[in-house]
Design an enzyme around this catalytic site. Structure first.
Site, PDB file in Angstrom:
ATOM      1  N   HIS A  17       0.850  -1.206   0.000  1.00  0.00           N
ATOM      2  CA  HIS A  17       0.000   0.000   0.000  1.00  0.00           C
ATOM      3  C   HIS A  17       0.876   1.243   0.000  1.00  0.00           C
ATOM      4  O   HIS A  17       1.573   1.526   0.975  1.00  0.00           O
ATOM      5  CB  HIS A  17      -0.922   0.010   1.221  1.00  0.00           C
ATOM      6  CG  HIS A  17      -1.909   1.141   1.213  1.00  0.00           C
ATOM      7  ND1 HIS A  17      -2.975   1.179   0.349  1.00  0.00           N
ATOM      8  CD2 HIS A  17      -1.988   2.283   1.935  1.00  0.00           C
ATOM      9  CE1 HIS A  17      -3.681   2.289   0.552  1.00  0.00           C
ATOM     10  NE2 HIS A  17      -3.099   2.979   1.510  1.00  0.00           N
ATOM     11  N   HIS A 196      -9.281   1.320   1.709  1.00  0.00           N
ATOM     12  CA  HIS A 196      -9.051   1.814   3.072  1.00  0.00           C
ATOM     13  C   HIS A 196     -10.237   1.391   3.936  1.00  0.00           C
ATOM     14  O   HIS A 196     -11.382   1.690   3.592  1.00  0.00           O
ATOM     15  CB  HIS A 196      -8.986   3.341   3.098  1.00  0.00           C
ATOM     16  CG  HIS A 196      -7.798   3.941   2.391  1.00  0.00           C
ATOM     17  ND1 HIS A 196      -7.910   4.987   1.517  1.00  0.00           N
ATOM     18  CD2 HIS A 196      -6.478   3.667   2.475  1.00  0.00           C
ATOM     19  CE1 HIS A 196      -6.707   5.336   1.075  1.00  0.00           C
ATOM     20  NE2 HIS A 196      -5.821   4.545   1.639  1.00  0.00           N
ATOM     21  N   HIS A 233      -5.353  -0.957   6.552  1.00  0.00           N
ATOM     22  CA  HIS A 233      -5.421  -0.420   7.925  1.00  0.00           C
ATOM     23  C   HIS A 233      -6.173  -1.363   8.872  1.00  0.00           C
ATOM     24  O   HIS A 233      -5.580  -1.904   9.782  1.00  0.00           O
ATOM     25  CB  HIS A 233      -6.017   0.995   7.994  1.00  0.00           C
ATOM     26  CG  HIS A 233      -5.266   1.998   7.180  1.00  0.00           C
ATOM     27  ND1 HIS A 233      -3.932   2.230   7.361  1.00  0.00           N
ATOM     28  CD2 HIS A 233      -5.661   2.812   6.158  1.00  0.00           C
ATOM     29  CE1 HIS A 233      -3.531   3.158   6.493  1.00  0.00           C
ATOM     30  NE2 HIS A 233      -4.550   3.515   5.751  1.00  0.00           N
ATOM     31  N   ASP A 284       2.484   3.216   2.675  1.00  0.00           N
ATOM     32  CA  ASP A 284       1.395   4.189   2.698  1.00  0.00           C
ATOM     33  C   ASP A 284       1.883   5.608   2.385  1.00  0.00           C
ATOM     34  O   ASP A 284       2.099   5.938   1.231  1.00  0.00           O
ATOM     35  CB  ASP A 284       0.667   4.104   4.055  1.00  0.00           C
ATOM     36  CG  ASP A 284      -0.693   4.785   4.040  1.00  0.00           C
ATOM     37  OD1 ASP A 284      -1.052   5.376   3.004  1.00  0.00           O
ATOM     38  OD2 ASP A 284      -1.398   4.732   5.060  1.00  0.00           O
TER      39      ASP A 284
END
Ligand SMILES: [Zn+2]
Length: 387
Positions: A17, A196, A233, A284
């Site tokens: 990610h 997400h 997440h 991220d």
């Protein structure tokens, strides 16, 4: 793992990610903002300012910097969650995928395999049209967004180092009615779906208010969960939600260095693993390029959360370090749609961090005490490279 006289050879790392353009704001969001109330949402305002300014040329240049650093740190596969699609104001470029193409090209030039996860984005929140920078992310219809996914799939069909997937941004940015359609579209084509999920409590409250469901409940109801689904997440799950991900054999992609930078909170790693969710990690926001820190952060965060040590057991008697390397390499590659990590990397045995470490504990030390500077081919912190 294979030991030679000079190196420890290990499966290459994967960062599942990434938002490569956010590398352009490193160092820019570490001071108090004007409101004095600094949180995820104030950080997002700074990120939107950068997103507003991007051009095809600048996103390519920034992505190259980001990917070069990842490559030097031992990463060979990146999952790029790509959401800046259109011109400022929202009008498409004449070549609609020019920004995605620039990012894919940057990965190729820097020696990374890439899963381009084309984001679908529609709104600022329930019943709210996209605002400001969000207009660059948004499509007027789901058909328009999926047509771009189709164009990218056709363009990179023959490329072994490119995968194309689809990424409904979040329950906040995608209306519930689109979720089932995206899931069906992806399933028919065998595409990875990244999203997400439950990063911030406000997202969960808004989802409950709009649908009466928590995010993972809504995704289960709409048929989005499955073996090709990656929940990025998964920070704020209710106790029953890891089981929904696990029953579907879905992935959970944790991003410890970004999650701590943004004050997101700590996911329940134990519950996710016990439920059968497959873990992987991602860089991220590129706040720091350290895939070792992302990998061990999965377990060290769990120590902070639970007040215990050595919280992670590998399957078949694997050590925690072996289990973490699997999370940081093979699982991440799979979450990006690749069958394997795409080769190996070498960690220098003469790295200062490995001095005095017993041979049978080398991997433990690499995982829990190592850094990107130990990777062969990375710029040495001082002096010439070892070879
Ligand atoms: Zn993200």
């Amino acid at each position: 793992m294979r030991l030679t006289e000079r190196a420890i050879e290990l499966p290459a790392l994967a960062s599942a990610h990434s938002h490569a353009f956010q590398r352009g704001m490193r160092g820019e969001a570490q001071r108090p903002g004007p409101s004095g109330a600094d949180d995820f949402w104030s950080w997002r305002s700074a990120m939107y300012a950068l997103a507003e300014s991007l051009t095809p040329e600048s996103i390519h240049a920034i992505s190259k910097v980001a990917y070069r650093e990842l490559r030097a740190a031992g990463v060979r596969t990146v999952g790029e969650f790509h959401y800046v699609h259109h011109q400022p104001g929202g009008a498409p470029y004449a070549d609609r995928t020019v920004l995605a193409d620039a990012v894919i090209e940057a990965a190729r030039e820097e020696g990374l395999r890439i899963a381009l996860l084309r984001v679908v984005y529609a709104r600022a929140g329930a019943g709210r049209a996209p605002e400001g920078a969000q207009r660059r992310f948004s499509d007027a219809s789901l058909d328009a967004a999926l047509a771009d996914v189709e164009a990218l799939r056709a363009r990179y069909a023959g490329r072994e180092d490119v995968r194309v997937g689809v990424a409904p941004h979040s329950v906040r940015a995608v209306p519930p009615a689109w979720l089932g359609e995206i899931a069906r579209y992806a399933a028919e084509r065998g595409l990875m779906v990244h999203m997400h999920v439950a990063e911030q409590p406000a997202e969960i409250e808004a989802c409950l208010a709009e649908t009466g469901r928590r995010p993972v409940e809504l995704l289960a109801e709409r048929g989005v969960l499955g073996e090709r689904f990656v929940a990025v997440h998964a920070t704020h799950l209710a106790p029953h939600e890891p089981a929904l991900l696990g029953a579907a054999r879905a992935f959970a992609c944790l991003c410890p260095t970004t999650e701590r930078d943004l004050g997101d909170g700590l996911p329940d790693v134990g519950a996710l693993r016990a439920a059968g969710a497959r873990l992987c990690v991602g860089i991220d926001s590129h706040v720091i390029t350290d895939p070792f820190e992302d990998m061990r952060g999965v377990e060290l965060g769990e120590r902070l959360r639970t007040g215990r040590r050595v919280t992670l057991r590998g399957e078949g008697g694997a050590t925690p370090a072996e289990a973490l390397w699997e999370i940081g390499s093979q699982r991440g590659a799979e979450a990006c749609g690749f069958a394997d990590p795409g080769g190996s990397i070498s960690v220098r045995r003469d790295a200062p961090a490995l001095a005095m470490v017993r041979e049978e504990r080398l991997l433990d030390a690499v995982v829990y005490s190592g850094s990107p500077s130990m990777v062969e081919g990375s710029p040495a912190p001082s002096g010439p490279p070892a070879h």
